[in-house]
Design a protein around this motif. Structure first.
Motif, PDB file in Angstrom:
ATOM      1  N   PRO A  37       0.940  -1.021   0.213  1.00  0.00           N
ATOM      2  CA  PRO A  37      -0.075  -0.695  -0.017  1.00  0.00           C
ATOM      3  C   PRO A  37       0.411   1.428   0.277  1.00  0.00           C
ATOM      4  O   PRO A  37       2.014   1.337   0.139  1.00  0.00           O
ATOM      5  CB  PRO A  37      -0.624  -0.293   1.470  1.00  0.00           C
ATOM      6  CG  PRO A  37      -0.247  -0.756   2.507  1.00  0.00           C
ATOM      7  CD  PRO A  37       0.598  -1.813   1.620  1.00  0.00           C
ATOM      8  N   GLY A  38       0.458   2.831   0.404  1.00  0.00           N
ATOM      9  CA  GLY A  38       0.936   3.498   0.397  1.00  0.00           C
ATOM     10  C   GLY A  38       0.700   4.397  -0.793  1.00  0.00           C
ATOM     11  O   GLY A  38       1.662   5.980  -0.688  1.00  0.00           O
ATOM     12  N   HIS A  41      -1.240   7.751   0.224  1.00  0.00           N
ATOM     13  CA  HIS A  41      -0.415   7.973   1.558  1.00  0.00           C
ATOM     14  C   HIS A  41      -1.015   9.501   1.645  1.00  0.00           C
ATOM     15  O   HIS A  41      -0.196  10.275   1.035  1.00  0.00           O
ATOM     16  CB  HIS A  41       0.114   7.263   2.423  1.00  0.00           C
ATOM     17  CG  HIS A  41       0.314   7.825   4.047  1.00  0.00           C
ATOM     18  ND1 HIS A  41       0.081   7.319   4.998  1.00  0.00           N
ATOM     19  CD2 HIS A  41       1.411   8.223   4.062  1.00  0.00           C
ATOM     20  CE1 HIS A  41       0.065   7.506   5.799  1.00  0.00           C
ATOM     21  NE2 HIS A  41       1.031   8.644   5.242  1.00  0.00           N
ATOM     22  N   GLN A  50      -3.072  19.338  13.524  1.00  0.00           N
ATOM     23  CA  GLN A  50      -2.254  20.560  13.211  1.00  0.00           C
ATOM     24  C   GLN A  50      -3.493  21.186  12.297  1.00  0.00           C
ATOM     25  O   GLN A  50      -3.568  22.264  12.135  1.00  0.00           O
ATOM     26  CB  GLN A  50      -1.823  21.021  12.068  1.00  0.00           C
ATOM     27  CG  GLN A  50       0.095  20.519  12.671  1.00  0.00           C
ATOM     28  CD  GLN A  50       0.583  19.198  11.210  1.00  0.00           C
ATOM     29  OE1 GLN A  50       0.613  20.394  10.033  1.00  0.00           O
ATOM     30  NE2 GLN A  50       1.493  18.529  11.567  1.00  0.00           N
TER      31      GLN A  50
ATOM     32  N   PHE B 152       4.119   2.363   3.701  1.00  0.00           N
ATOM     33  CA  PHE B 152       3.661   3.473   3.295  1.00  0.00           C
ATOM     34  C   PHE B 152       4.218   4.225   2.590  1.00  0.00           C
ATOM     35  O   PHE B 152       3.842   5.044   0.948  1.00  0.00           O
ATOM     36  CB  PHE B 152       2.854   4.062   4.044  1.00  0.00           C
ATOM     37  CG  PHE B 152       1.348   3.662   4.917  1.00  0.00           C
ATOM     38  CD1 PHE B 152       0.975   2.559   4.167  1.00  0.00           C
ATOM     39  CD2 PHE B 152       1.299   4.431   5.583  1.00  0.00           C
ATOM     40  CE1 PHE B 152      -0.137   2.034   4.300  1.00  0.00           C
ATOM     41  CE2 PHE B 152       0.571   3.467   6.681  1.00  0.00           C
ATOM     42  CZ  PHE B 152      -0.842   2.257   5.832  1.00  0.00           C
ATOM     43  N   LEU B 153       5.541   5.094   3.283  1.00  0.00           N
ATOM     44  CA  LEU B 153       6.274   5.748   2.680  1.00  0.00           C
ATOM     45  C   LEU B 153       8.152   5.382   2.025  1.00  0.00           C
ATOM     46  O   LEU B 153       7.729   4.465   2.241  1.00  0.00           O
ATOM     47  CB  LEU B 153       6.988   6.278   3.380  1.00  0.00           C
ATOM     48  CG  LEU B 153       5.676   7.163   4.829  1.00  0.00           C
ATOM     49  CD1 LEU B 153       6.148   7.556   6.059  1.00  0.00           C
ATOM     50  CD2 LEU B 153       4.856   8.332   3.603  1.00  0.00           C
ATOM     51  N   PRO B 161       8.257  10.550  10.421  1.00  0.00           N
ATOM     52  CA  PRO B 161       7.211  11.894  10.458  1.00  0.00           C
ATOM     53  C   PRO B 161       6.139  11.817  11.181  1.00  0.00           C
ATOM     54  O   PRO B 161       5.158  13.052  11.548  1.00  0.00           O
ATOM     55  CB  PRO B 161       6.710  11.391   8.756  1.00  0.00           C
ATOM     56  CG  PRO B 161       6.932   9.701   8.488  1.00  0.00           C
ATOM     57  CD  PRO B 161       8.397   9.818   8.923  1.00  0.00           C
ATOM     58  N   THR B 168       6.156  19.362   9.468  1.00  0.00           N
ATOM     59  CA  THR B 168       5.442  19.106   8.110  1.00  0.00           C
ATOM     60  C   THR B 168       5.693  20.335   7.643  1.00  0.00           C
ATOM     61  O   THR B 168       6.034  20.594   5.838  1.00  0.00           O
ATOM     62  CB  THR B 168       3.523  18.870   8.754  1.00  0.00           C
ATOM     63  OG1 THR B 168       3.645  18.188  10.051  1.00  0.00           O
ATOM     64  CG2 THR B 168       3.101  17.606   7.300  1.00  0.00           C
ATOM     65  N   GLU B 184       2.948  27.199 -17.661  1.00  0.00           N
ATOM     66  CA  GLU B 184       1.427  26.801 -19.264  1.00  0.00           C
ATOM     67  C   GLU B 184       2.275  27.435 -20.203  1.00  0.00           C
ATOM     68  O   GLU B 184       2.705  28.618 -20.075  1.00  0.00           O
ATOM     69  CB  GLU B 184       0.440  27.628 -18.156  1.00  0.00           C
ATOM     70  CG  GLU B 184       0.040  27.501 -16.179  1.00  0.00           C
ATOM     71  CD  GLU B 184      -0.513  26.108 -16.691  1.00  0.00           C
ATOM     72  OE1 GLU B 184      -1.225  25.600 -17.873  1.00  0.00           O
ATOM     73  OE2 GLU B 184      -0.868  25.384 -15.597  1.00  0.00           O
ATOM     74  N   SER B 186       0.642  29.554 -22.900  1.00  0.00           N
ATOM     75  CA  SER B 186      -0.607  30.401 -23.079  1.00  0.00           C
ATOM     76  C   SER B 186      -1.103  30.691 -24.339  1.00  0.00           C
ATOM     77  O   SER B 186       0.001  30.065 -26.303  1.00  0.00           O
ATOM     78  CB  SER B 186      -1.150  31.220 -22.782  1.00  0.00           C
ATOM     79  OG  SER B 186       0.718  32.284 -23.243  1.00  0.00           O
TER      80      SER B 186
ATOM     81  N   PHE C 114      -6.960  27.498 -18.508  1.00  0.00           N
ATOM     82  CA  PHE C 114      -5.481  27.153 -19.262  1.00  0.00           C
ATOM     83  C   PHE C 114      -5.056  28.203 -18.500  1.00  0.00           C
ATOM     84  O   PHE C 114      -3.869  27.430 -17.591  1.00  0.00           O
ATOM     85  CB  PHE C 114      -5.241  27.042 -20.118  1.00  0.00           C
ATOM     86  CG  PHE C 114      -5.323  28.591 -21.132  1.00  0.00           C
ATOM     87  CD1 PHE C 114      -5.005  29.163 -20.362  1.00  0.00           C
ATOM     88  CD2 PHE C 114      -6.166  28.853 -21.661  1.00  0.00           C
ATOM     89  CE1 PHE C 114      -4.472  31.083 -20.900  1.00  0.00           C
ATOM     90  CE2 PHE C 114      -6.300  29.734 -22.840  1.00  0.00           C
ATOM     91  CZ  PHE C 114      -5.519  30.790 -22.170  1.00  0.00           C
TER      92      PHE C 114
END
Lengths: 365, 186, 617
Positions: A37-38, A41, A50, B152-153, B161, B168, B184, B186, C114
């Protein structure tokens, strides 16, 4: 024979959601499966530390795309318990009706995923269409289609709009009227039975030892449902049944999903009849000054896939100190699935995973 | 449920068996057990034998002010098991006492520097991913765990973490501010 | 099967002319529900720029931006919310916290572009922006965007029963009208700790009040301290800007509450009563505040008048280290506040509490000393480095109608009751005037009647030029006066005081008022000469306004003292008059005529005085 390592997902026809499995195969038999998984996350639990108590309320639902509403419910329940907030009677009924509607919607989505994966495209389209009809009712009640942001601490955010009950009933009737069609094309279809019988069997012993909940557990004959064991909202106010089966295979699980959907609709009708009039919201404290006394709690509710829990800790501040969600897919997807895949055919991997009702975002959180 | 007999009995039993634990029943009837790092697994096994056989959650809290990491095991029981599937449609009033519906919290505190505890996989199989996650996010080592690989990471972090001293916002700044904005057309 | 295929092709052709069963998107748009949470609408007329929406946004999608050409009154900021739709999650918390309810969500949700900059948008509504919001005939779904939207397309909107703020006040316990008119018991009982915390909790911390307060008190902070259960901290915050909290907590004109964002759809936060709670809860100001006079500067200042302004100037200067002597003709502090507000509103003990703290810092008070008679003004100029005039308005004006000399004057009446002994009144009293002082006089007269004629039928009648809607007294005061069963006669003007054969007052001849103000808004009453009425009354008290007494200033100096067109003393930005070294503030300078504005003047003047005295010569 030679063993091969095979990557299944996150991009795969049989995979719904962003999840991947590293399979070790011998021929087309799975020797070992390692969940990976992940991909989704987002660190919600850290983010919640927070943000103030009220700012978390629009966010928790996003943890689960399929069934956002039980996430709202569990957060509201935990906050109410920690802060000692009472909920008006009518709000309890509205919550139950709303959650059952969400359960039906979630099961239709799940049915779409499962039937689509098996190749029953027509049924998948029907399920998606019928879920859309439910979303219309959600839109009317809450202003949002997928993320409703509706159950908040103290009750619900708005009362039913004018004439909502009638439209809700007629929507449910029109969906319910299609049950024979679903049965004929899918549930009673030999093709489905052949693909699902005896597949992904989870025995009662395994289920109990590995912490299974929801349909996975009920498919082994254990009638365990949080709505009955530890009733919340208005679930103890009307009679209803817990559906079980004995075989513990994909077929039993999907049939339980079908029966629960119908049970939910019946329950909504009963709740609508029994619902009292009155207030639906007890005002919470000023959100800019709201602090919740020091304490911790673990609350649980029955999401569409089984027991959903929240361990919430407050240090007396204006934000949660720690929030940890116990999601049903976590155990089903990471522990039970790995076991159930052993010895299965590669062609059944998606089948087993979807029948366990694994929803990737709630694993990753 | 303040004087729920089940919690009272269990509390008595635990108090008589273990010396290095503290038990506490809260106002709403929830039993909380504080165990030492050494005794926590024994308590966990005993609870399982006593009927709290459903491990709902293994969680972790970083109490940075006390310089401790707390591992929390949330336990409950499968109420429906003994009654069998014939109890449909009725709330579970018979047989099982109310107390078994309330989850029990079993906790142990570890020092924040090099926190380590025995794995609970042998008692509860579904502790495996929880412990893996806590190892990854809080930096707690679980002795005897067969695969403490990241769950997960995909990055390495100096501070795990989910610890309170992980900033964070600073992390976001460091990682994402260096990505040049996409021009972008344009 | 040629025949079959021929028929079936006809069958197919039939469908060409049928309406399709599927939705043709985007040509057929499904109407969103009435509560749909789409793009924001904001009514710029009712939006106050308070910024609560930005504070509650979980995604910091809302930022308050300054709008330079926006005209704002008290209780408003020239800021409006700017939405970043790259961040907004359409949760609608901003709608539920919006105090005026100006922010709503519409049912529009189309925007494709855009350029990501176009997703940042300052929302308006059809009332304030006709170019963006188009009527049905000009609207096209194909052009739908943030700047091409449908008119009258309201979605999720605010509902007071589900608002995130509490619109209702914690009720203030009061002595009921029938009971309070029997004595001079203080009408307002005051919050207890629990009530004060509950009321303080309502504050949304938007600080609109702080801009509206003439003294710019740190209201949000001291209310926050009350909520945190720290009244001591609250008092320290109050004393940063206001040295008379016991007085202001009772008689402040509360410009702050008129600016409170909660007032828009509910009752404003009871800021005045909360200040009173702090001042009353803390017994000993000195030990709580732990204030010390500043480093001695060796400069001496004479302050004339111990009213709110005089007390404040003395306090601020003393904190800066100057020596201050305050002169006042009365026997204690408070000035007009000491004699004006009756005991049921402002007991003397509250005034002493505030004045005592100022005195405890080392300010010298010379009471019973009238400048001009007991001490010459010139002496002050010679002896002190600067002089502050905080003399206030101490002389009641008279209507000067025929036999007006038989009437009593408001301030004399009030002063006698409060500082000497209670006046004797008769069973029927007439009070002329419609201002706050007139209300005080009437209510005090009524109490005296009840005390002097217990159980007998007594009546107090008020007569004012102004009709209900233009009466200068505050709404609250009028309401309380009516509760106490004072008889009102609005829009009648006095013509003549009637006397009986013995030459005693027997009534007042009144005529109907046509208008009070002329077209330019100046006071110029006109009457219907033919509509007359006689009010019966044996005591008449005139309460039509006050003036000031400058007679203590020598003639040659007084001619040099400049006044402005409002007949107020002109002062510069340092509070100095046209006479060097002489500063002024309070009612003789400003038109607000209240204590908190006097404090604001005093703050400016005290800095001005300090600067002037320590200037390099």
């Amino acid at each position: 024979m030679r063993e091969l390592e095979l990557y299944f997902g996150p991009q795969h026809l049989g995979m719904v959601g962003n999840l991947s499995i590293t399979l070790t195969v011998e021929g087309d038999r799975v020797v070992n499966a390692a969940m990976n998984p992940g991909y989704l996350h987002r660190g919600f639990e850290k983010l919640m530390e927070q943000r103030s108590w009220i700012k978390n309320f629009p966010m928790v639902c996003r943890m689960n795309i399929l069934d956002p509403d039980s996430m709202e419910m569990i957060y509201a329940m935990a906050v109410e318990k920690l802060a000692g907030i009472e909920v008006p009677e009518r709000a309890h009924y509205i919550r139950s009706i709303y959650l059952e509607l969400a359960r039906a919607g979630s099961h239709l989505f799940g049915l779409w995923a499962y039937s689509n994966m098996l190749g029953f495209d027509t049924v998948a389209q029907w399920a998606m269409y019928h879920r859309d009809l439910i979303l219309d009712r959600f839109e009317e009640l809450t202003g949002g289609r997928v993320y409703h942001i509706y159950i908040w601490p103290g009750g619900v955010r708005r009362d039913f709009p004018e004439g909502f009950e009638d439209r809700l009933v007629s929507t449910l009737h029109s969906i319910g009227g299609c049950v024979p069609d679903y049965d004929a094309t899918f549930f009673n279809n030999r093709l489905f039975a052949d693909r699902a019988r005896g597949i992904g069997v989870v025995t009662r012993e395994d289920a109990l030892a590995m912490g299974a909940v929801g349909q996975v557990l009920r498919a082994t004959g254990v009638d365990d449902d949080v709505r009955k064991i530890d009733p919340y909202a208005a679930y103890d106010k009307v009679p209803w049944d817990v559906h079980t089966s004995e075989d513990g295979d994909a077929y039993s699980r999907v049939w339980i999903v079908r029966n629960e959907m119908i049970e939910s609709v019946h329950m909504i009708f009963k709740l609508l009849d029994a619902m009292p009039k009155g207030e639906v919201y007890n005002r919470i404290p000023n959100p800019f000054k709201w602090r919740i006394p020091e304490g911790e709690t673990y609350v649980r509710c029955e999401s569409s896939r089984g027991e959903l829990g929240l361990y919430l800790v407050s240090d007396g501040g204006d934000k949660p100190y720690r929030a940890h969600f116990r999601t049903p897919s976590y155990t089903h997807g990471l522990t039970i699935l790995e076991k159930a895949l052993k010895g299965a055919s590669i062609s059944d991997v998606g089948n087993i995973m979807m029948s366990l009702y694994v929803v990737a975002p709630e694993i990753d959180r | 449920m303040n004087d729920s007999p089940m919690n009272g009995q269990l509390k008595k039993k635990l108090d008589s068996v273990f010396r290095d634990i503290e038990t506490d029943v809260s106002d709403d009837g929830r039993l909380t057990i504080h165990a030492t790092k050494e005794s926590v697994l024994t308590v966990l096994s005993l609870l399982k034998d006593e009927g709290w056989s459903f491990l709902q959650l293994v969680s972790c809290v970083d109490w940075i002010k006390q310089d401790e990491i707390e591992i929390v095991y949330v336990l409950s029981s499968y109420v429906g098991v003994e009654d069998g599937p014939d109890a449909k449609g009725e709330p579970y009033a018979k047989g099982e006492p109310d107390a078994k519906r309330e989850s029990i919290l079993l906790k142990t505190r570890l020092p924040r520097s090099e926190p380590s505890v025995l794995t609970a996989i042998h008692v509860f199989a579904n502790a495996e991913p929880y412990e893996r996650e806590i190892h990854e996010l809080f930096g707690v080592h679980f002795e005897g765990h067969p695969r403490l690989t990241p769950l997960f990471l995909d990055r390495e972090y100096k501070i795990p973490p989910f610890r309170k001293d992980f900033d964070t916002e600073q992390y976001v700044k460091d990682v994402f501010d260096s990505v040049p904005p996409i021009d972008e057309e344009s | 099967m040629a025949k079959g295929s021929l028929l079936s092709s006809l069958k197919v052709a039939r469908f060409l002319f049928r309406k399709p069963k599927t939705l043709r998107y985007p040509f057929e748009k499904k109407e969103p529900a009435l509560r749909y949470r789409g793009f924001h609408l904001n009514d710029w007329d009712t939006c106050t720029g308070c910024g609560n929406c930005a504070d509650i946004c979980p995604n910091t999608a809302i930022e308050m931006v300054e709008v330079l050409d926006l005209e704002v009154g008290p209780g408003e900021k020239n800021e409006r919310p700017k939405l970043d739709y790259g961040r907004c999650c359409f949760c609608g918390l901003c709608i539920d916290i919006c105090p005026p309810g100006s922010l709503r969500l519409s049912r529009d949700y189309f925007h494709t572009h855009f350029n990501t900059d176009t997703f940042v948008f300052v929302p308006k509504d059809e009332k304030s922006d006709e170019e963006t919001f188009l009527p049905a005939e000009n609207y096209s779904i194909l052009k739908a965007s943030l700047t091409h939207r449908k008119r009258d397309y309201e979605g999720f909107s605010s509902d007071l029963s589900y608002a995130l703020f509490e619109p209702e006040r914690v009720p203030m316990p009061e002595v009921p009208p029938a009971e309070r008119t029997l004595s001079f018991v203080e009408q307002v009982i005051g919050y207890d700790r629990e009530q004060a915390v509950r009321e303080a909790e309502r504050c949304l911390e938007c600080r609109l009040c702080e801009e509206a307060c003439p003294a710019h008190m740190k209201i949000s902070d001291y209310i926050g301290a009350i909520y945190n259960g720290e009244p001591e901290e609250s008092l320290r915050k109050i004393y940063e800007d206001n040295p008379i909290p016991s007085i202001c907590g009772r008689v402040c004109m509360k410009h702050c509450e008129d600016a409170c964002s909660l007032r828009l759809r509910g009752e404003p936060l009871a800021i005045r009563w909360l200040k009173r709670y702090v001042a009353d809860t803390i017994q000993d100001f000195k030990s709580t505040l732990e204030q010390q006079p500043g480093e001695p500067t060796g400069k001496k200042v004479a302050v004339i008048g111990a009213g709110p302004g005089g007390l404040s100037v003395a306090y601020f200067l003393r904190l800066m280290g100057d020596d201050v002597v305050v002169f006042d003709e009365l026997s204690g502090g408070g000035g007009v506040i000491r004699i004006g507000p009756p005991r049921y509103r402002l007991p003397l003990a509250s005034i002493e509490k505030d004045a005592d703290h100022v005195a405890s810092l080392g300010v010298e008070f010379r009471y019973n000393t009238k400048v001009g008679t007991d001490v010459r003004f010139q002496e002050l100029l010679d002896e002190y480095d600067a002089v502050y005039l905080g003399i206030g308005l101490t002389v009641s004006r008279s209507t000067r109608v025929e036999n007006a000399d038989k009437c009593r004057l408001a301030l004399d009446f009030l002063r006698k009751n409060k500082t000497e002994s209670m006046s004797k009144v008769t069973e029927e009293v007439i009070v002329i005037g419609g201002g706050n002082v007139a209300m005080d006089v009437a209510r005090e007269a009524l109490r005296l009647q009840h005390m002097q004629y217990p159980g007998e039928k007594v009546v107090t009648r008020m007569v004012s030029l102004e009709d209900w809607d233009e009466m200068p007294a505050t709404e609250e005061e009028i309401e309380e006066t009516r509760e106490e069963a004072v008889e009102f006669n609005p829009a009648w003007g006095p013509k003549k005081v009637l006397l009986d054969d013995d030459g005693n007052v027997s009534g007042l001849l009144c005529m109907k008022v046509k208008s009070v103000f002329d077209d330019e808004g100046k006071f110029a009453p006109t009457f219907f000469e033919d509509q007359e009425m006689v009010l019966k009354g044996t005591t008449i008290i005139e309460a039509i306004g006050q003036g000031s007494d400058f007679s203590f200033i020598p003639e040659d100096m007084l001619t040099k003292l400049r006044f402005n067109e409002m007949r107020k003393v002109s002062v510069d930005e340092n509070g100095m008059t046209s006479l060097p070294g002489i500063f002024a503030g309070g009612d003789i300078v400003n038109t607000n005529l209240d204590a908190v504005t006097a404090i604001a003047d005093a703050k400016i003047a005290s800095e001005g005085i300090h600067k002037w005295m320590t200037r390099s010569r």
